[in-house]
Design an enzyme around this catalytic site. Structure first.
Site, mmCIF file in Angstrom:
data_model
loop_
_atom_site.group_PDB
_atom_site.id
_atom_site.type_symbol
_atom_site.label_atom_id
_atom_site.label_comp_id
_atom_site.label_asym_id
_atom_site.label_seq_id
_atom_site.Cartn_x
_atom_site.Cartn_y
_atom_site.Cartn_z
ATOM 1 N N GLY A 29 -15.271 10.824 -29.163
ATOM 2 C CA GLY A 29 -14.206 9.828 -29.247
ATOM 3 C C GLY A 29 -13.371 10.188 -30.467
ATOM 4 O O GLY A 29 -13.937 10.657 -31.463
ATOM 5 N N ASN A 33 -14.850 12.056 -33.623
ATOM 6 C CA ASN A 33 -14.684 13.507 -33.785
ATOM 7 C C ASN A 33 -14.200 13.842 -35.197
ATOM 8 O O ASN A 33 -14.671 14.789 -35.834
ATOM 9 C CB ASN A 33 -13.673 14.061 -32.770
ATOM 10 C CG ASN A 33 -14.036 13.738 -31.335
ATOM 11 O OD1 ASN A 33 -15.180 13.392 -31.040
ATOM 12 N ND2 ASN A 33 -13.065 13.832 -30.429
ATOM 13 N N TYR A 88 -16.894 8.120 -20.465
ATOM 14 C CA TYR A 88 -15.873 8.841 -19.699
ATOM 15 C C TYR A 88 -16.464 10.075 -19.047
ATOM 16 O O TYR A 88 -17.461 10.632 -19.510
ATOM 17 C CB TYR A 88 -14.645 9.179 -20.539
ATOM 18 C CG TYR A 88 -14.842 10.178 -21.651
ATOM 19 C CD1 TYR A 88 -15.370 9.795 -22.872
ATOM 20 C CD2 TYR A 88 -14.459 11.510 -21.486
ATOM 21 C CE1 TYR A 88 -15.524 10.700 -23.899
ATOM 22 C CE2 TYR A 88 -14.598 12.428 -22.511
ATOM 23 C CZ TYR A 88 -15.137 12.023 -23.718
ATOM 24 O OH TYR A 88 -15.294 12.925 -24.743
ATOM 25 N N TYR A 101 -12.285 6.898 -17.137
ATOM 26 C CA TYR A 101 -12.907 6.080 -18.196
ATOM 27 C C TYR A 101 -13.535 4.810 -17.659
ATOM 28 O O TYR A 101 -13.001 4.171 -16.750
ATOM 29 C CB TYR A 101 -11.831 5.661 -19.213
ATOM 30 C CG TYR A 101 -11.280 6.808 -20.033
ATOM 31 C CD1 TYR A 101 -11.895 7.188 -21.216
ATOM 32 C CD2 TYR A 101 -10.147 7.506 -19.612
ATOM 33 C CE1 TYR A 101 -11.393 8.240 -21.968
ATOM 34 C CE2 TYR A 101 -9.640 8.557 -20.346
ATOM 35 C CZ TYR A 101 -10.269 8.924 -21.531
ATOM 36 O OH TYR A 101 -9.778 9.962 -22.264
ATOM 37 N N TRP A 102 -14.646 4.420 -18.251
ATOM 38 C CA TRP A 102 -15.271 3.109 -18.049
ATOM 39 C C TRP A 102 -15.439 2.531 -19.454
ATOM 40 O O TRP A 102 -16.427 2.805 -20.131
ATOM 41 C CB TRP A 102 -16.638 3.254 -17.383
ATOM 42 C CG TRP A 102 -16.591 3.703 -15.961
ATOM 43 C CD1 TRP A 102 -16.661 2.911 -14.858
ATOM 44 C CD2 TRP A 102 -16.470 5.055 -15.481
ATOM 45 N NE1 TRP A 102 -16.593 3.684 -13.719
ATOM 46 C CE2 TRP A 102 -16.480 4.995 -14.069
ATOM 47 C CE3 TRP A 102 -16.363 6.318 -16.098
ATOM 48 C CZ2 TRP A 102 -16.376 6.147 -13.281
ATOM 49 C CZ3 TRP A 102 -16.261 7.450 -15.321
ATOM 50 C CH2 TRP A 102 -16.262 7.354 -13.918
ATOM 51 N N GLY A 227 0.662 21.529 -32.448
ATOM 52 C CA GLY A 227 -0.072 22.558 -31.712
ATOM 53 C C GLY A 227 0.003 23.928 -32.376
ATOM 54 O O GLY A 227 -0.143 24.050 -33.598
ATOM 55 N N ALA A 228 0.259 24.958 -31.570
ATOM 56 C CA ALA A 228 0.289 26.329 -32.081
ATOM 57 C C ALA A 228 1.457 26.580 -33.032
ATOM 58 O O ALA A 228 1.522 27.624 -33.693
ATOM 59 C CB ALA A 228 0.338 27.304 -30.908
ATOM 60 N N GLY A 257 -6.453 18.049 -32.755
ATOM 61 C CA GLY A 257 -5.872 17.172 -33.769
ATOM 62 C C GLY A 257 -6.942 16.465 -34.591
ATOM 63 O O GLY A 257 -6.821 16.320 -35.803
ATOM 64 N N ASP A 258 -8.016 16.024 -33.923
ATOM 65 C CA ASP A 258 -9.096 15.314 -34.629
ATOM 66 C C ASP A 258 -9.756 16.228 -35.661
ATOM 67 O O ASP A 258 -10.081 15.797 -36.779
ATOM 68 C CB ASP A 258 -10.176 14.843 -33.644
ATOM 69 C CG ASP A 258 -9.618 13.991 -32.516
ATOM 70 O OD1 ASP A 258 -8.567 13.356 -32.709
ATOM 71 O OD2 ASP A 258 -10.243 13.969 -31.437
HETATM 72 P P1 ADP Z 1 -3.399 17.005 -30.904
HETATM 73 O O1 ADP Z 1 -4.733 17.514 -30.433
HETATM 74 O O2 ADP Z 1 -3.527 15.720 -31.680
HETATM 75 O O3 ADP Z 1 -2.324 16.967 -29.862
HETATM 76 P P2 ADP Z 1 -2.126 19.400 -31.890
HETATM 77 O O4 ADP Z 1 -2.164 19.963 -30.512
HETATM 78 O O5 ADP Z 1 -0.805 19.234 -32.511
HETATM 79 O O6 ADP Z 1 -2.916 18.023 -32.017
HETATM 80 O O7 ADP Z 1 -3.021 20.353 -32.782
HETATM 81 C C1 ADP Z 1 -3.485 20.018 -34.064
HETATM 82 C C2 ADP Z 1 -3.664 21.273 -34.863
HETATM 83 O O8 ADP Z 1 -4.601 22.131 -34.200
HETATM 84 C C3 ADP Z 1 -2.389 22.076 -35.017
HETATM 85 O O9 ADP Z 1 -1.640 21.642 -36.143
HETATM 86 C C4 ADP Z 1 -2.931 23.507 -35.164
HETATM 87 O O10 ADP Z 1 -3.327 23.746 -36.519
HETATM 88 C C5 ADP Z 1 -4.202 23.482 -34.312
HETATM 89 N N1 ADP Z 1 -3.938 24.018 -32.957
HETATM 90 C C6 ADP Z 1 -3.688 23.314 -31.822
HETATM 91 N N2 ADP Z 1 -3.466 24.144 -30.783
HETATM 92 C C7 ADP Z 1 -3.593 25.399 -31.265
HETATM 93 C C8 ADP Z 1 -3.487 26.718 -30.698
HETATM 94 N N3 ADP Z 1 -3.194 26.910 -29.401
HETATM 95 N N4 ADP Z 1 -3.692 27.781 -31.519
HETATM 96 C C9 ADP Z 1 -3.997 27.609 -32.831
HETATM 97 N N5 ADP Z 1 -4.104 26.420 -33.419
HETATM 98 C C10 ADP Z 1 -3.903 25.310 -32.664
#
Ligand code: ADP
Length: 303
Positions: A29, A33, A88, A101-102, A227-228, A257-258
């Site tokens: 969760g 996490n 879940y 989810y439940w 993300g990346a 993200g967690d």
């Molecule tokens: P969430 O899971 O909350 O959507 P993000 O996808 O933005 O969060 O990812 C959080 C962090 O995880 C990013 O800032 C990055 O450092 C890392 N991360 C996420 N996806 C990738 C990826 N494909 N390659 C490398 N690092 C990643």
């Protein structure tokens, strides 16, 4: 010097496919996490505790045993007779993971019902962490109770950290969801949003807009994860960018993200610069996305 990290929310039972019609049981969760990764990344003089409510059933007992085995403090967890944890199920459809989810009657929905216990638990911590999912599972009165206590903690000088983690299906309507996420942010002095959520639900065109929107709510510091593409930090009036760590083989982005939040906060609370803390958070998340599951073995994480 050590301290106490308290994460507030719902940990669920996770069922995933184990082949031949079998299901594998785990526990996860979003706020749990982050507690898991904070525990893995903080030295022993820091305690990491989880705040939730569980039932008196065998699965709740197993979840508590799992938390304790992971080094996470469970003293603040109340148990309610006749209740059970949320659950879940992850199914794979054409290679895509879907979640069922439940959780409508989960014990965690009661986490703010004992306001005295909530206050004492918050007072005992140095850093408090909660999310939009924590708020999304609560009734409106319970949201008010929790936010009032968090505002009180913030006024007392504690770090209060909020990840908006916007999940529309938890909420009865969009307006209420966005207003409550904003109220959550107002209770915090550090907000850690993900840009894809913010653009989808608040309509932000740029990361700068997300940052400006949270500052306008009175949040001192903001880290926007993307993300990346890495993370953009707005601390003490200055903005900086910290790239993600390249990953050859991304196998499961659950908990990216967690885990970033857990790694980032573990360094920030010990006095690292926001940029160094974010670089470490990115290194932790890079390992996590290279492995299956929300919770990976702490031994795999960078030191
Ligand atoms: P969430 O899971 O909350 O959507 P993000 O996808 O933005 O969060 O990812 C959080 C962090 O995880 C990013 O800032 C990055 O450092 C890392 N991360 C996420 N996806 C990738 C990826 N494909 N390659 C490398 N690092 C990643």
């Amino acid at each position: 010097m050590g301290g106490r990290f308290l994460s507030i929310g719902e940990c669920m039972v996770e069922l995933s496919q184990a082949g031949e019609g079998l299901l594998r049981k785990g526990f996860a969760g979003d706020t749990f996490n982050t507690a898991w990764y904070a525990r893995a990344c903080l030295p022993a003089e820091w305690s990491v505790d989880y705040f939730t409510v569980l039932g008196d059933d065998p699965l709740s007992s197993e979840m508590l045993t799992f938390m304790k085995a992971g080094g996470i403090g469970t003293e603040a967890i109340r148990r309610i007779e006749g209740r059970t944890p949320g659950l879940y199920l992850i199914t794979l459809r054409n290679g895509e993971r879907t979640f069922s989810y439940w959780r409508d009657t989960a014990a965690a929905k009661k986490l703010a019902d004992d306001a005295d216990h909530l206050r004492r638990s918050l007072e005992a911590a140095d850093i408090l962490y909660f999310s939009g999912i924590t708020l999304g599972i609560l009734a409106p009165e319970a949201v008010e109770t929790l936010l009032a206590e968090l505002r009180r903690a913030r006024a007392a000088g504690k770090r209060v950290v909020f990840d908006p983690n916007i999940r529309p299906r938890l909420w009865p309507g969009k307006d209420y969801m966005l207003r409550t996420i904003e109220a959550g942010a107002r209770a915090a002095n550090l907000v850690l949003p993900s840009f894809d959520d913010e653009t989808a639900h608040f309509g932000d065109a740029t990361i700068a807009e997300t940052i400006a929107r949270y500052h306008a709510l009175g949040v001192e510091n903001v880290v926007v994860k993307n993300g990346a593409e890495g993370a953009t930090l707005s601390f003490g009036g200055g903005t900086s960018h910290v790239p993600a760590v390249g990953v050859q083989n991304v196998v499961d982005t659950t908990s990216a993200g967690d885990s970033f939040n857990g790694g980032f906060l573990s360094r920030l609370v010990r006095g690292a610069s926001p940029e160094d803390a974010a670089a470490y958070g990115a290194a932790v998340a890079a390992v996590v996305v290279g492995h299956h599951g929300a919770l990976i073995n702490p031994a795999l994480l960078p030191s």
